[in-house]
Write a protein that holds these residues in place. Structure first.
Motif, mmCIF file in Angstrom:
data_model
loop_
_atom_site.group_PDB
_atom_site.id
_atom_site.type_symbol
_atom_site.label_atom_id
_atom_site.label_comp_id
_atom_site.label_asym_id
_atom_site.label_seq_id
_atom_site.Cartn_x
_atom_site.Cartn_y
_atom_site.Cartn_z
ATOM 1 N N UNK A 52 0.859 -1.047 0.115
ATOM 2 C CA UNK A 52 0.061 0.024 0.083
ATOM 3 C C UNK A 52 0.635 1.208 0.109
ATOM 4 N N UNK A 53 1.859 1.196 0.692
ATOM 5 C CA UNK A 53 2.957 2.205 0.851
ATOM 6 C C UNK A 53 3.303 2.847 -0.698
ATOM 7 N N UNK A 54 3.845 1.751 -1.373
ATOM 8 C CA UNK A 54 4.329 1.993 -2.698
ATOM 9 C C UNK A 54 3.536 1.791 -3.836
ATOM 10 N N UNK A 55 2.079 2.002 -3.460
ATOM 11 C CA UNK A 55 1.083 1.473 -4.638
ATOM 12 C C UNK A 55 1.079 2.965 -5.336
ATOM 13 N N UNK A 56 1.056 2.697 -6.798
ATOM 14 C CA UNK A 56 1.018 3.549 -7.775
ATOM 15 C C UNK A 56 2.361 4.425 -7.910
ATOM 16 N N UNK A 57 3.476 3.632 -7.431
ATOM 17 C CA UNK A 57 4.715 4.330 -7.585
ATOM 18 C C UNK A 57 5.609 3.599 -8.431
ATOM 19 N N UNK A 58 5.209 2.215 -9.043
ATOM 20 C CA UNK A 58 5.807 1.437 -9.845
ATOM 21 C C UNK A 58 7.017 0.936 -9.287
ATOM 22 N N UNK A 59 6.908 0.490 -7.941
ATOM 23 C CA UNK A 59 8.133 -0.073 -7.160
ATOM 24 C C UNK A 59 7.883 -1.594 -7.204
ATOM 25 N N UNK A 60 8.723 -2.393 -7.703
ATOM 26 C CA UNK A 60 8.891 -3.713 -7.444
ATOM 27 C C UNK A 60 9.502 -4.061 -6.011
ATOM 28 N N UNK A 61 8.608 -5.117 -5.190
ATOM 29 C CA UNK A 61 9.209 -5.189 -4.059
ATOM 30 C C UNK A 61 9.740 -6.785 -3.886
ATOM 31 N N UNK A 62 10.937 -6.944 -3.469
ATOM 32 C CA UNK A 62 11.439 -8.153 -3.450
ATOM 33 C C UNK A 62 11.727 -8.591 -2.016
ATOM 34 N N UNK A 63 10.968 -9.540 -1.336
ATOM 35 C CA UNK A 63 11.088 -9.994 -0.096
ATOM 36 C C UNK A 63 11.900 -11.110 0.314
ATOM 37 N N UNK A 64 12.700 -10.943 1.355
ATOM 38 C CA UNK A 64 13.674 -11.939 1.805
ATOM 39 C C UNK A 64 13.227 -12.295 3.334
ATOM 40 N N UNK A 65 12.840 -13.560 3.334
ATOM 41 C CA UNK A 65 12.143 -14.125 4.498
ATOM 42 C C UNK A 65 12.625 -15.360 4.898
ATOM 43 N N UNK A 66 13.013 -15.597 6.175
ATOM 44 C CA UNK A 66 13.514 -17.167 6.585
ATOM 45 C C UNK A 66 12.764 -18.483 5.966
ATOM 46 N N UNK A 67 11.420 -18.188 6.182
ATOM 47 C CA UNK A 67 10.635 -19.421 5.376
ATOM 48 C C UNK A 67 9.650 -18.871 4.424
ATOM 49 N N UNK A 68 10.315 -18.093 3.457
ATOM 50 C CA UNK A 68 9.531 -17.746 2.420
ATOM 51 C C UNK A 68 8.976 -18.682 1.551
ATOM 52 N N UNK A 69 9.515 -19.765 1.648
ATOM 53 C CA UNK A 69 9.042 -20.846 0.576
ATOM 54 C C UNK A 69 7.646 -21.443 1.318
ATOM 55 N N UNK A 70 7.608 -21.542 2.629
ATOM 56 C CA UNK A 70 6.360 -21.810 3.368
ATOM 57 C C UNK A 70 5.467 -20.647 2.958
ATOM 58 N N UNK A 71 5.762 -19.432 3.005
ATOM 59 C CA UNK A 71 4.830 -18.196 3.140
ATOM 60 C C UNK A 71 4.224 -18.438 1.491
ATOM 61 N N UNK A 72 5.010 -18.712 0.413
ATOM 62 C CA UNK A 72 4.574 -18.753 -0.962
ATOM 63 C C UNK A 72 3.770 -19.782 -1.044
ATOM 64 N N UNK A 73 4.109 -21.046 -0.318
ATOM 65 C CA UNK A 73 3.341 -22.309 -0.679
ATOM 66 C C UNK A 73 1.845 -21.961 0.047
ATOM 67 N N UNK A 74 1.832 -21.306 1.279
ATOM 68 C CA UNK A 74 0.580 -20.746 1.773
ATOM 69 C C UNK A 74 -0.336 -19.915 1.141
ATOM 70 N N UNK A 75 0.360 -18.864 0.388
ATOM 71 C CA UNK A 75 -0.349 -18.012 -0.420
ATOM 72 C C UNK A 75 -0.827 -18.659 -1.817
ATOM 73 N N UNK A 76 -0.131 -19.580 -2.165
ATOM 74 C CA UNK A 76 -0.630 -20.279 -3.307
ATOM 75 C C UNK A 76 -1.825 -21.124 -2.958
#
Length: 372
Positions: A157-181
């Motif tokens: 929301x903070x970078x909405x309409x600012x054309x900023x791509x967000x790359x997140x690094x998280x210790x269990x990003x694999x679990x988070x990605x699977x959960x959101x999928x």
């Protein structure tokens, strides 16, 4: 009570006064209040964000309640009411249950008696790749997937309409990605996830290939361990903040985060030059290594072939449940239906070829047809 009101409040006001005088943010909206990174893009670019939880910054229930709101407001910490409302609306975001990571969260080491005595179990936060603190929240449970999802939503929301791509690094990003999928949310456009360079070696091999910052495009040489260095600095305040009221605790942690960000941004140009020199050395070394390997290859292999192998490796390592099915693929139930219908017609036509009483020959032909 009087001691806390006289001494604690006066110290908080003194720190807040120095913070306002240093930034002068109250005089003009264009002045920097210390919460923005001077090197990250404000529009039209890519921003790398690291996320992590700290279960050492707890608060005791017996430390009392706040009479006034925090002096810093929500400059660093999100309102607890907003986080709690998000948790209630996302009851499926429980703690990670996947076994891809061998690292255990710090809250698992706390006993049940200790957890009953605290109302804040820790802090979850995010910083940019230059280790400037961005946003934080108080946790009231264990490490739930709702906390990183909330941070992602806030920064989106903070970078909405600012054309900023967000790359997140998280210790269990694999679990988070699977959960959101699984939940059908999917990953918003312009957002990608990776696992820190050190933590990734505690995951399965397929997730090391899929989520390593060294393999995914757009992450460069970012190690993703910036939050660990931030927690190392912030843990020294844990003995004090666990005895504070909620507002005084947030003010002290905010002052510490602002100081940490100011210290990082003071010599930021030196860090950027050092990182640039390191990147050039790594690039030169990688080019020499790749050239040597291609020369020793038994057949004509180009760099394009190596790039294709890397893409194939990621595709093969991806679990079947995460692969997107092509839109023109026939559903499995239709294929099974056609196969069974074809087999049924073959058996029926075979049955009509034999007269009544010739069951032995019919049975042998049916067995041969079934084996085929």
């Amino acid at each position: 009570m009087f001691y806390r009101a006289l001494v604690g409040e006066s110290i908080s006001q003194f720190r807040h006064y120095h913070s306002r005088r240093r930034s002068l943010a109250g005089l003009c909206d264009l002045f920097d209040d210390g919460t923005a990174c001077p090197a990250c893009p404000k529009a039209d670019g890519t921003m790398i964000v690291t996320m992590d939880a700290n279960f050492g910054l707890v608060r005791k229930r017996s430390s009392g309640k706040s009479v006034t709101e925090p002096l810093h407001g929500n400059s660093m910490f999100v309102r607890d009411e907003d986080v709690e409302e998000y948790l209630l609306s996302h009851p499926d975001c429980t703690k990670p249950t996947e076994d891809c990571s061998n690292f255990k969260a710090g809250n698992l080491l706390q006993s049940q008696n200790q957890q009953r005595k605290i109302d804040v179990t820790g802090v979850f936060g995010a910083s940019c790749r230059h280790e400037i603190p961005l946003t934080f929240l108080n946790m009231t449970h264990g490490e739930r997937l709702a906390y990183p999802k909330f941070i992602i939503r806030e920064l989106e929301k903070r970078y909405k309409d600012k054309n900023v791509n967000l790359h997140f690094i998280y210790g269990v990003a694999c679990v988070l990605f699977t959960h959101m999928h699984k939940t059908g949310e999917g990953i918003p456009q312009g957002i990608s996830m990776a696992v820190p360079a050190f933590h990734v070696y505690g995951h399965k091999l397929q997730f090391q290939i899929m989520y390593s910052t060294r393999r995914l495009p757009g992450f460069g040489l970012t190690d993703g361990e910036g939050m660990e260095r931030l927690w190392s600095f912030l843990r020294r305040f844990s003995r004090v903040t666990k005895e504070m009221t909620p507002s005084h605790r947030l003010d002290l942690l905010t002052d510490a985060l602002l100081y940490y960000g100011r210290r990082k941004s003071t010599d930021l140009e030196v860090q950027l030059i050092q990182r640039w020199d390191k990147a050039e050395k790594v690039w030169s070394f990688a080019e020499k290594e790749i050239s040597a390997v291609l020369k020793e290859a038994p057949m004509c292999i180009s760099e394009r072939d190596v790039q294709q192998w890397m893409e194939t490796e990621i595709e093969v390592a991806q679990p079947a449940r995460l692969k997107t099915r092509p839109t023109d693929t026939v559903p499995r139930w239709k294929r099974n239906y056609v196969m069974k219908l074809t087999k049924f017609n073959q058996l029926r036509s075979l049955n009509q070829e034999y007269p009544t009483g010739d069951e032995t020959q019919l049975e042998s032909d049916l067995q041969a047809n079934t084996m085929e």
